[in-house]
Design a protein around this motif. Structure first.
Motif, PDB file in Angstrom:
ATOM      1  N   THR A   1     101.284  45.620  36.305  1.00  0.00           N
ATOM      2  CA  THR A   1      99.962  46.481  36.809  1.00  0.00           C
ATOM      3  C   THR A   1      98.641  45.970  36.300  1.00  0.00           C
ATOM      4  OG1 THR A   1      99.882  48.064  35.191  1.00  0.00           O
ATOM      5  CG2 THR A   1     101.907  48.406  36.899  1.00  0.00           C
ATOM      6  N   GLY A   2      98.651  45.353  35.199  1.00  0.00           N
ATOM      7  CA  GLY A   2      97.161  45.056  34.481  1.00  0.00           C
ATOM      8  C   GLY A   2      96.549  46.345  33.800  1.00  0.00           C
ATOM      9  N   HIS A   3      97.632  47.229  33.419  1.00  0.00           N
ATOM     10  CA  HIS A   3      97.152  48.481  32.693  1.00  0.00           C
ATOM     11  C   HIS A   3      98.255  48.997  31.983  1.00  0.00           C
ATOM     12  CE1 HIS A   3      98.281  51.789  35.400  1.00  0.00           C
ATOM     13  NE2 HIS A   3      97.793  50.721  36.542  1.00  0.00           N
ATOM     14  N   GLY A   4      98.133  49.507  31.000  1.00  0.00           N
ATOM     15  CA  GLY A   4      99.209  50.000  30.096  1.00  0.00           C
ATOM     16  C   GLY A   4      99.780  51.509  30.730  1.00  0.00           C
ATOM     17  N   PRO A   5     100.909  52.008  30.194  1.00  0.00           N
ATOM     18  CA  PRO A   5     101.033  53.298  30.688  1.00  0.00           C
ATOM     19  C   PRO A   5     100.603  54.282  29.927  1.00  0.00           C
ATOM     20  CG  PRO A   5     102.921  52.183  29.573  1.00  0.00           C
ATOM     21  CD  PRO A   5     101.919  50.908  29.622  1.00  0.00           C
ATOM     22  N   PHE A   6     100.079  53.984  29.139  1.00  0.00           N
ATOM     23  CA  PHE A   6      99.401  55.095  28.109  1.00  0.00           C
ATOM     24  C   PHE A   6      97.928  54.684  27.905  1.00  0.00           C
ATOM     25  CE2 PHE A   6     103.704  55.074  27.041  1.00  0.00           C
ATOM     26  CZ  PHE A   6     104.364  56.193  27.249  1.00  0.00           C
ATOM     27  N   ASP A   7      97.270  54.106  28.699  1.00  0.00           N
ATOM     28  CA  ASP A   7      95.823  53.714  28.493  1.00  0.00           C
ATOM     29  C   ASP A   7      95.229  55.122  28.408  1.00  0.00           C
ATOM     30  OD1 ASP A   7      96.257  50.986  28.613  1.00  0.00           O
ATOM     31  OD2 ASP A   7      95.398  50.767  30.451  1.00  0.00           O
ATOM     32  N   ALA A   8      93.926  54.792  27.914  1.00  0.00           N
ATOM     33  CA  ALA A   8      93.124  55.985  27.596  1.00  0.00           C
ATOM     34  C   ALA A   8      91.928  55.524  27.135  1.00  0.00           C
ATOM     35  CB  ALA A   8      93.880  57.389  26.720  1.00  0.00           C
ATOM     36  N   GLU A   9      90.713  56.319  27.094  1.00  0.00           N
ATOM     37  CA  GLU A   9      89.461  56.068  26.642  1.00  0.00           C
ATOM     38  C   GLU A   9      89.253  55.894  25.297  1.00  0.00           C
ATOM     39  OE1 GLU A   9      86.031  57.156  28.338  1.00  0.00           O
ATOM     40  OE2 GLU A   9      86.636  57.555  30.326  1.00  0.00           O
ATOM     41  N   SER A  10      90.037  56.485  24.510  1.00  0.00           N
ATOM     42  CA  SER A  10      89.979  56.753  23.023  1.00  0.00           C
ATOM     43  C   SER A  10      91.515  56.456  22.410  1.00  0.00           C
ATOM     44  CB  SER A  10      89.807  58.270  22.534  1.00  0.00           C
ATOM     45  OG  SER A  10      90.186  58.581  21.207  1.00  0.00           O
ATOM     46  N   PRO A  11      91.378  55.616  21.475  1.00  0.00           N
ATOM     47  CA  PRO A  11      92.723  55.445  20.705  1.00  0.00           C
ATOM     48  C   PRO A  11      93.306  56.551  20.273  1.00  0.00           C
ATOM     49  CG  PRO A  11      90.859  53.897  19.763  1.00  0.00           C
ATOM     50  CD  PRO A  11      90.051  55.005  20.536  1.00  0.00           C
ATOM     51  N   TYR A  12      92.657  57.565  20.110  1.00  0.00           N
ATOM     52  CA  TYR A  12      93.354  58.863  19.470  1.00  0.00           C
ATOM     53  C   TYR A  12      94.003  59.446  20.683  1.00  0.00           C
ATOM     54  CZ  TYR A  12      90.248  58.381  15.594  1.00  0.00           C
ATOM     55  OH  TYR A  12      89.581  57.973  14.406  1.00  0.00           O
ATOM     56  N   LEU A  13      93.313  59.523  21.701  1.00  0.00           N
ATOM     57  CA  LEU A  13      93.860  59.978  23.178  1.00  0.00           C
ATOM     58  C   LEU A  13      95.046  59.027  23.486  1.00  0.00           C
ATOM     59  CD1 LEU A  13      94.162  61.729  25.245  1.00  0.00           C
ATOM     60  CD2 LEU A  13      92.441  60.549  26.772  1.00  0.00           C
ATOM     61  N   ALA A  14      95.129  57.912  23.297  1.00  0.00           N
ATOM     62  CA  ALA A  14      96.025  56.923  23.623  1.00  0.00           C
ATOM     63  C   ALA A  14      97.279  57.215  22.974  1.00  0.00           C
ATOM     64  CB  ALA A  14      95.606  55.415  23.567  1.00  0.00           C
ATOM     65  N   ALA A  15      97.406  57.491  21.411  1.00  0.00           N
ATOM     66  CA  ALA A  15      98.194  58.007  20.529  1.00  0.00           C
ATOM     67  C   ALA A  15      98.913  59.033  20.733  1.00  0.00           C
ATOM     68  CB  ALA A  15      97.735  57.872  19.142  1.00  0.00           C
ATOM     69  N   TYR A  16      97.980  60.033  21.401  1.00  0.00           N
ATOM     70  CA  TYR A  16      98.452  61.297  21.729  1.00  0.00           C
ATOM     71  C   TYR A  16      99.266  61.114  23.127  1.00  0.00           C
ATOM     72  CZ  TYR A  16      98.677  65.817  24.024  1.00  0.00           C
ATOM     73  OH  TYR A  16      99.233  67.069  24.728  1.00  0.00           O
ATOM     74  N   GLN A  17      98.963  60.382  23.829  1.00  0.00           N
ATOM     75  CA  GLN A  17      99.785  60.300  25.257  1.00  0.00           C
ATOM     76  C   GLN A  17     101.032  59.437  24.610  1.00  0.00           C
ATOM     77  OE1 GLN A  17      96.168  60.391  28.469  1.00  0.00           O
ATOM     78  NE2 GLN A  17      97.067  58.413  27.945  1.00  0.00           N
ATOM     79  N   VAL A  18     101.087  58.477  23.995  1.00  0.00           N
ATOM     80  CA  VAL A  18     102.346  57.812  23.515  1.00  0.00           C
ATOM     81  C   VAL A  18     103.349  58.924  22.997  1.00  0.00           C
ATOM     82  CG1 VAL A  18     103.271  56.227  21.806  1.00  0.00           C
ATOM     83  CG2 VAL A  18     101.161  55.596  23.155  1.00  0.00           C
ATOM     84  N   VAL A  19     102.917  59.884  22.287  1.00  0.00           N
ATOM     85  CA  VAL A  19     103.961  60.869  21.371  1.00  0.00           C
ATOM     86  C   VAL A  19     104.219  61.929  22.496  1.00  0.00           C
ATOM     87  CG1 VAL A  19     104.302  62.679  19.659  1.00  0.00           C
ATOM     88  CG2 VAL A  19     102.955  60.419  19.228  1.00  0.00           C
ATOM     89  N   HIS A  20     103.370  62.460  23.306  1.00  0.00           N
ATOM     90  CA  HIS A  20     103.681  63.543  24.281  1.00  0.00           C
ATOM     91  C   HIS A  20     103.644  63.611  25.746  1.00  0.00           C
ATOM     92  CE1 HIS A  20     103.078  65.826  20.586  1.00  0.00           C
ATOM     93  NE2 HIS A  20     102.002  65.422  20.326  1.00  0.00           N
ATOM     94  N   SER A  21     102.979  62.438  26.161  1.00  0.00           N
ATOM     95  CA  SER A  21     102.878  62.486  27.513  1.00  0.00           C
ATOM     96  C   SER A  21     103.864  61.513  28.381  1.00  0.00           C
ATOM     97  CB  SER A  21     101.399  62.037  28.056  1.00  0.00           C
ATOM     98  OG  SER A  21     100.427  63.069  27.390  1.00  0.00           O
ATOM     99  N   GLU A  22     104.091  61.751  29.559  1.00  0.00           N
ATOM    100  CA  GLU A  22     104.918  60.845  30.253  1.00  0.00           C
ATOM    101  C   GLU A  22     103.936  59.465  30.766  1.00  0.00           C
ATOM    102  OE1 GLU A  22     108.252  61.188  30.922  1.00  0.00           O
ATOM    103  OE2 GLU A  22     107.681  62.819  29.543  1.00  0.00           O
ATOM    104  N   PRO A  23     104.804  58.575  30.673  1.00  0.00           N
ATOM    105  CA  PRO A  23     104.191  57.192  31.089  1.00  0.00           C
ATOM    106  C   PRO A  23     103.642  57.145  32.585  1.00  0.00           C
ATOM    107  CG  PRO A  23     106.240  56.553  31.027  1.00  0.00           C
ATOM    108  CD  PRO A  23     106.198  58.233  30.563  1.00  0.00           C
ATOM    109  N   SER A  24     102.403  56.470  32.924  1.00  0.00           N
ATOM    110  CA  SER A  24     101.897  56.345  34.118  1.00  0.00           C
ATOM    111  C   SER A  24     102.665  54.842  34.724  1.00  0.00           C
ATOM    112  CB  SER A  24     100.415  56.019  34.364  1.00  0.00           C
ATOM    113  OG  SER A  24      99.892  55.727  35.160  1.00  0.00           O
ATOM    114  N   LEU A  25     103.546  54.976  35.431  1.00  0.00           N
ATOM    115  CA  LEU A  25     104.248  53.947  35.942  1.00  0.00           C
ATOM    116  C   LEU A  25     104.344  53.897  37.669  1.00  0.00           C
ATOM    117  CD1 LEU A  25     107.439  54.083  33.633  1.00  0.00           C
ATOM    118  CD2 LEU A  25     105.544  52.524  33.249  1.00  0.00           C
TER     119      LEU A  25
END
Length: 749
Positions: free
Chosen positions: A207-231
């Motif tokens: 897709t050209g983008h990661g399943p947990f992309d976010a504007e902040s590294p902290y937010l990306a880390a949060y999404q990795v742990v808690h959120s469903e991936p964007s696929l």
């Protein structure tokens, strides 16, 4: 890339031919063996040679790389981990990294995507069979050779039965491609952590983008742990396999062997269309990444102003409406050995600079040297809870008398007593914070910050500038805010305070609006020149509009900015001042705006190689080219430009001539600064580690230890240190603030 001045002619008897690249820990060169075989030599930066902890890590890298030298990795040819400056030579692999390939040509599809997936799974199988966990699979660590993908860089790998090497105050890895257990329990990381990372790589490749992309590294880390991936953009046939790799629990993921079976069963041509008929997503460059990913919808949150002390008045008024979140382009933050973007992430806290103490007025620092501590001061350490405590952010502060005003992320603003860190009031924001957006500024009676929209309130503005009464925290007024400053200037600076007025960009990104900071009454509006978008830039007491054409803004490639002096009384734009080249404003020297020239290597920003000085009064523009390129976070104090590198190297430069005044290696990785005062220049990282340097020669005066776990190697952040007289207040990750006497810093070690 040719060798640079200062590069060695040979390493370990291997003549060097070219420089292949440089990262946080070392530089990679192309060399040849005596038989003519090409090898890649990784030479560790000299500042790490004396670090025993790092030598242990490098020895582990060499040992791991030797173990896994196979068809899908780079074989170790030679190494000297005990050398004065350690190095390792591996087989040179011809080809682009996965990150560069997708950045140039877009996502993979069909048979090419299937071959990549199978090749990476085979590489993982070989790595895991010898008992090694890579732990840093990401697009820049995959090389696409003619023979298939190769996995490189075992810098943070380890044997499965080996104790994890932990480093106080550092989070090692790249959040969008890390597994949940890497972020939560590093000692429990096993082979299936690599499988999770491979799942993110496959989604990125498709897709050209990661399943947990976010504007902040902290937010990306949060999404990795808690959120469903964007696929949703991953081809349907591959999506099922990727979903299994991205299970939150390691036991729910396949092993590398099982994954290989699943991938081989996929159709020969995976196709480009997913189950909804949607094509592959838009490519995002991995170095100057512009994130637009959306995390899972959080539980509804109501923003409030929370009184924290009874003696300054109640502040129980709601801060206002729920807002829907805003995503906007910013330069991505980088961590550990990740290459970082240049520029971005700086908020204007005062009218005279870009971040605090960045202007050219020496009187400011001299006054601080003579200042005393706040009455009743004692060292303190506090955490400011925000409206989104699940996504902690960094704050930025400014001192105003005995008060300290801070804001950033999900904290619109908070008032804190400088003497002891106790909170008077806190105004919170319900939405997902935007990386690099901090406090706007303050006047004698008003504090201004940013508020972001809650996801469950789409009828509200994505973001607003909010004015609060400085004494009580009561909301006075708010106005929707525009969002193009980063694209225009490379700085996150959508609003500035100048005197008693706040200047904002309207929600449609079409004009400036000036208001009385306390009443919110509009004093003037000024439309942007036709076909352009603009951002406000302070030049001491003056105001300048920095503008770029819509085409350049939309392409994130502003190479011909135009400056317009702005009449502070009427908002009228003066005659245009044309500037050549990609530039980032950094400060003011002798009444002139100083912009740094960004050196590009292909499509990637690689540092700063010159300065442009603009006199708004005379419209004179002066260019100076520097002898070399300096990569890192820029700042300015007392007419000198400072660039603090990813690995802690600080260089002082004369902006007019480019002459290097001094260069000093510090132990503070990813430091932002400088802040000038008390006879010192202060630089600090997200971990809360602070170094004080002599302005004369850069000699270290003292260094503190880390205070919290935070991302190191970050570039482009605004200064984290604030001075309240002689008190040093430091903002660190996770909404942490702490303060100490500049003459009695915490002892290191």
């Amino acid at each position: 890339m040719s060798l640079r001045a200062g590069d060695p002619a040979e390493i370990g008897g291997y003549p060097l031919e070219a420089r292949l690249g440089s990262g946080g820990m070392g530089t990679v060169f192309l060399a040849r063996t005596s038989s003519g075989r090409r090898v890649a030599i990784k030479l560790i930066h000299p500042q790490f040679a004396a670090d025993d902890e790092f030598r242990i890590r490098f020895r582990q890298e060499v040992a791991a790389a030797r173990q896994v030298s196979g068809a899908f990795t780079a074989a170790v040819v030679d190494a000297a981990p005990e050398a004065e400056q350690p190095w390792m030579a591996t087989t040179y692999i011809q080809g682009h990294t996965l990150a560069r390939r997708i950045g140039m040509k877009g996502p993979l599809s069909g048979a090419e995507l299937r071959r990549l997936a199978i090749g990476l799974a085979e590489a993982l199988r070989d790595i895991h069979r010898v008992g090694v966990v890579h732990r840093d699979l990401k697009p820049s660590n995959v090389v696409l050779s003619p023979e298939g993908p190769r996995v490189i860089d075992f810098g943070i790998s380890r044997a499965v039965d080996q104790q994890t090497l932990t480093i106080t105050g550092r989070v090692i890895g790249t959040p969008p491609f890390m597994s949940p257990e890497q972020l939560q329990a590093p000692r429990d990381v096993g082979p299936r952590s690599d499988v999770f990372s491979l799942g993110t790589l496959l989604a990125y490749s498709a897709t050209g983008h990661g399943p947990f992309d976010a504007e902040s590294p902290y937010l990306a880390a949060y999404q990795v742990v808690h959120s469903e991936p964007s696929l949703e953009d991953v081809p349907a046939a591959l999506r099922t396999v990727v979903e299994s790799c991205l299970a939150k629990e390691p036991n729910g993921r396949p092993s590398a062997d099982e994954l290989l079976v699943l991938l081989r069963d996929l159709p020969a041509d995976l196709g480009q269309i997913d189950a909804r008929g949607v094509g592959a997503g838009r490519t995002r460059d991995m170095v100057t990444e512009h994130h637009f990913a959306t995390p899972a919808t959080p539980a509804p949150a109501t923003p409030t102003i929370t009184p924290a002390a009874p003696d300054t008045g109640s502040a129980d008024t709601s801060i206002g409406r729920r807002l829907r979140r805003r995503w906007r382009p910013v330069f991505a933050a980088a961590v550990a050995v990740t290459v970082a973007a240049i520029g971005g992430g700086v908020a204007a806290l005062t009218a005279g600079g870009f971040g605090r103490n960045s202007g050219g007025d020496k009187g400011n620092s001299l006054a601080v040297q003579r200042a005393a501590l706040p009455d009743g001061f004692k060292p303190w350490h506090e955490t400011v809870p925000g409206g989104r405590e699940d996504i902690p952010d960094e704050l930025r502060c400014l001192a105003h008398g005995d008060a300290l005003f801070c804001g950033g992320g999900s904290v619109v603003a908070t008032r804190i007593r400088a003497r002891d860190g106790s909170r008077v009031w806190t105004a919170k924001s319900p939405g997902v914070p935007v990386n690099g957006m901090h406090l706007v500024g303050a006047t004698d009676d008003t504090v201004l910050g940013y508020r972001f929209a809650a996801q469950n309130a789409p009828q509200d503005p994505p973001s607003e500038v909010v004015a609060l009464d400085a004494k009580t925290g009561r909301e006075l007024w708010s106005v929707p805010s525009g969002a193009q400053s980063t694209a225009v200037t490379g700085r996150t600076q959508d609003a500035i305070v100048t005197g008693s007025v706040v200047v904002t960009v309207d929600a449609s990104n079409s004009r400036f609006e000036a208001r009385n900071a306390h009443s919110g009454q509009v004093t003037w509006t000024s439309s942007f020149p036709a076909g352009t978008q603009c951002a406000p830039v302070p030049v001491g007491p003056q105001l300048v509009a920095m503008c770029a054409t819509n085409a350049e803004v939309n392409a994130f490639a502003v190479r011909h900015p135009t400056l317009y002096p702005v009449d502070r009384a009427s908002g009228a734009l003066g005659r245009s001042i044309e500037v050549n080249g990609r530039t980032v404003p950094v400060g003011v020297a002798n009444g002139r705006l100083v912009l740094l020239q960004v050196h590009m290597e292909g499509t990637d920003p690689a540092g700063y190689n010159g300065a442009t000085r603009v006199d708004p009064a005379s419209r004179k523009v002066t260019y100076s080219r520097w002898a070399k390129t300096y990569a890192g976070t820029p700042g300015m104090a007392d007419g000198t430009v400072y660039v603090s590198g990813q690995t802690g190297l600080v260089t002082a430069l004369d902006p007019a001539t480019g002459r290097k005044k001094w260069s000093r290696q510090t132990g503070v990785e990813g430091a932002a600064g400088p802040v000038a005062g008390a006879g010192a220049l202060y630089f600090s990282s997200a971990t809360g580690r602070v170094v004080a340097l002599s302005p004369d020669d850069g000699k270290p005066l003292w260094t503190t230890d880390p205070q919290v776990d935070g991302l190191t190697g970050q570039q482009g952040a605004s200064p984290r240190v604030t001075l309240a007289g002689r008190a040093v207040i430091v903002a660190a990750a996770k909404n942490t603030l702490f303060a100490f006497d500049a003459q009695k810093p915490p002892k290191s070690g």
